[in-house]
Design a protein around this motif. Structure first.
Motif, PDB file in Angstrom:
ATOM      1  N   VAL A 132      32.077  22.015  63.036  1.00  0.00           N
ATOM      2  CA  VAL A 132      31.759  23.157  63.891  1.00  0.00           C
ATOM      3  C   VAL A 132      31.527  24.400  63.033  1.00  0.00           C
ATOM      4  O   VAL A 132      30.481  25.039  63.117  1.00  0.00           O
ATOM      5  N   ALA A 133      32.519  24.751  62.214  1.00  0.00           N
ATOM      6  CA  ALA A 133      32.414  25.969  61.411  1.00  0.00           C
ATOM      7  C   ALA A 133      33.399  25.892  60.257  1.00  0.00           C
ATOM      8  O   ALA A 133      34.394  25.171  60.327  1.00  0.00           O
ATOM      9  N   THR A 182      30.898  32.054  55.469  1.00  0.00           N
ATOM     10  CA  THR A 182      31.063  31.278  56.696  1.00  0.00           C
ATOM     11  C   THR A 182      29.872  30.342  56.894  1.00  0.00           C
ATOM     12  O   THR A 182      28.750  30.645  56.470  1.00  0.00           O
ATOM     13  N   TYR A 183      30.161  29.225  57.525  1.00  0.00           N
ATOM     14  CA  TYR A 183      29.154  28.192  57.742  1.00  0.00           C
ATOM     15  C   TYR A 183      29.308  27.682  59.177  1.00  0.00           C
ATOM     16  O   TYR A 183      30.426  27.566  59.678  1.00  0.00           O
ATOM     17  N   TYR A 184      28.174  27.376  59.811  1.00  0.00           N
ATOM     18  CA  TYR A 184      28.196  26.933  61.203  1.00  0.00           C
ATOM     19  C   TYR A 184      27.277  25.742  61.408  1.00  0.00           C
ATOM     20  O   TYR A 184      26.220  25.636  60.775  1.00  0.00           O
ATOM     21  N   VAL A 212      26.170  25.516  67.284  1.00  0.00           N
ATOM     22  CA  VAL A 212      27.047  26.613  67.702  1.00  0.00           C
ATOM     23  C   VAL A 212      26.651  27.943  67.093  1.00  0.00           C
ATOM     24  O   VAL A 212      27.223  28.987  67.437  1.00  0.00           O
ATOM     25  N   LYS A 213      25.665  27.925  66.220  1.00  0.00           N
ATOM     26  CA  LYS A 213      25.262  29.150  65.530  1.00  0.00           C
ATOM     27  C   LYS A 213      24.815  30.195  66.551  1.00  0.00           C
ATOM     28  O   LYS A 213      24.039  29.911  67.463  1.00  0.00           O
ATOM     29  N   PHE A 261      29.382  30.922  68.302  1.00  0.00           N
ATOM     30  CA  PHE A 261      30.748  30.828  67.797  1.00  0.00           C
ATOM     31  C   PHE A 261      30.890  31.716  66.565  1.00  0.00           C
ATOM     32  O   PHE A 261      29.958  31.864  65.769  1.00  0.00           O
ATOM     33  N   THR A 262      32.092  32.265  66.383  1.00  0.00           N
ATOM     34  CA  THR A 262      32.390  33.069  65.208  1.00  0.00           C
ATOM     35  C   THR A 262      33.735  32.639  64.641  1.00  0.00           C
ATOM     36  O   THR A 262      34.749  32.650  65.344  1.00  0.00           O
ATOM     37  N   ILE A 263      33.732  32.277  63.374  1.00  0.00           N
ATOM     38  CA  ILE A 263      34.964  31.903  62.692  1.00  0.00           C
ATOM     39  C   ILE A 263      35.485  33.095  61.908  1.00  0.00           C
ATOM     40  O   ILE A 263      34.705  33.875  61.344  1.00  0.00           O
ATOM     41  N   LEU A 301      38.645  30.945  66.013  1.00  0.00           N
ATOM     42  CA  LEU A 301      37.290  30.562  66.395  1.00  0.00           C
ATOM     43  C   LEU A 301      37.002  31.190  67.748  1.00  0.00           C
ATOM     44  O   LEU A 301      37.582  30.798  68.761  1.00  0.00           O
ATOM     45  N   GLU A 313      30.766  20.473  55.635  1.00  0.00           N
ATOM     46  CA  GLU A 313      30.527  19.750  56.874  1.00  0.00           C
ATOM     47  C   GLU A 313      31.167  18.372  56.922  1.00  0.00           C
ATOM     48  O   GLU A 313      31.178  17.738  57.969  1.00  0.00           O
TER      49      GLU A 313
END
Length: 126
Positions: free
Chosen positions: A48-49, A57-59, A63-64, A67-69, A80, A108
């Motif tokens: 997910v992230a 940060t990676y998504y 969800v890009k 969502f925000t991690i 999240l 990932e």
């Protein structure tokens, strides 16, 4: 050793929001790559992230933009924020931490993470 416990899951309607939190124990949190994964019934666990040690940060594409991690190293917490939720976001969400010894990450791959929380259920109703 790192112990992880997720919270914040629940039932929400399509278009709604939830905020998941992961409380981490252990003094290596600040040096750990952290990630969120999810697993829907009958499907494999998916990325997910992630939040790297260097602050990147990676998504997942799915969800890009929604969502925000984030992480709070002072509180040993990974968060999240999930907005514009869709029924396909329904899954058990897991917090994960990588070993501080690992150097290379694609971020990932579930196999890159050594510690996992028990998961928290997120259900999005249509």
């Amino acid at each position: 050793q790192v112990q992880l416990v997720e919270s914040g899951g629940g039932l929400v309607q399509t278009g709604g929001s939830l905020r998941l939190s992961c409380a981490a124990s252990g003094r290596t949190f600040i040096r750990s790559t952290m990630g969120w994964f999810r697993q829907a019934p009958g499907k494999e666990r998916e990325f997910v992230a992630a939040f790297s040690r260097s602050g990147n940060t990676y998504y997942a594409d799915s969800v890009k933009g929604r969502f925000t991690i984030s992480r709070d190293n002072a509180k040993n917490t990974l968060n999240l924020r999930m907005n514009s939720l869709k029924p396909e976001d329904t899954a058990v969400y897991y917090c994960a931490a990588g070993s501080v010894e690992r150097v290379h990450y694609t971020y990932e791959g579930a196999g890159e993470y050594d510690y996992w929380g028990p998961g928290t259920q997120v259900t999005v109703s249509s």
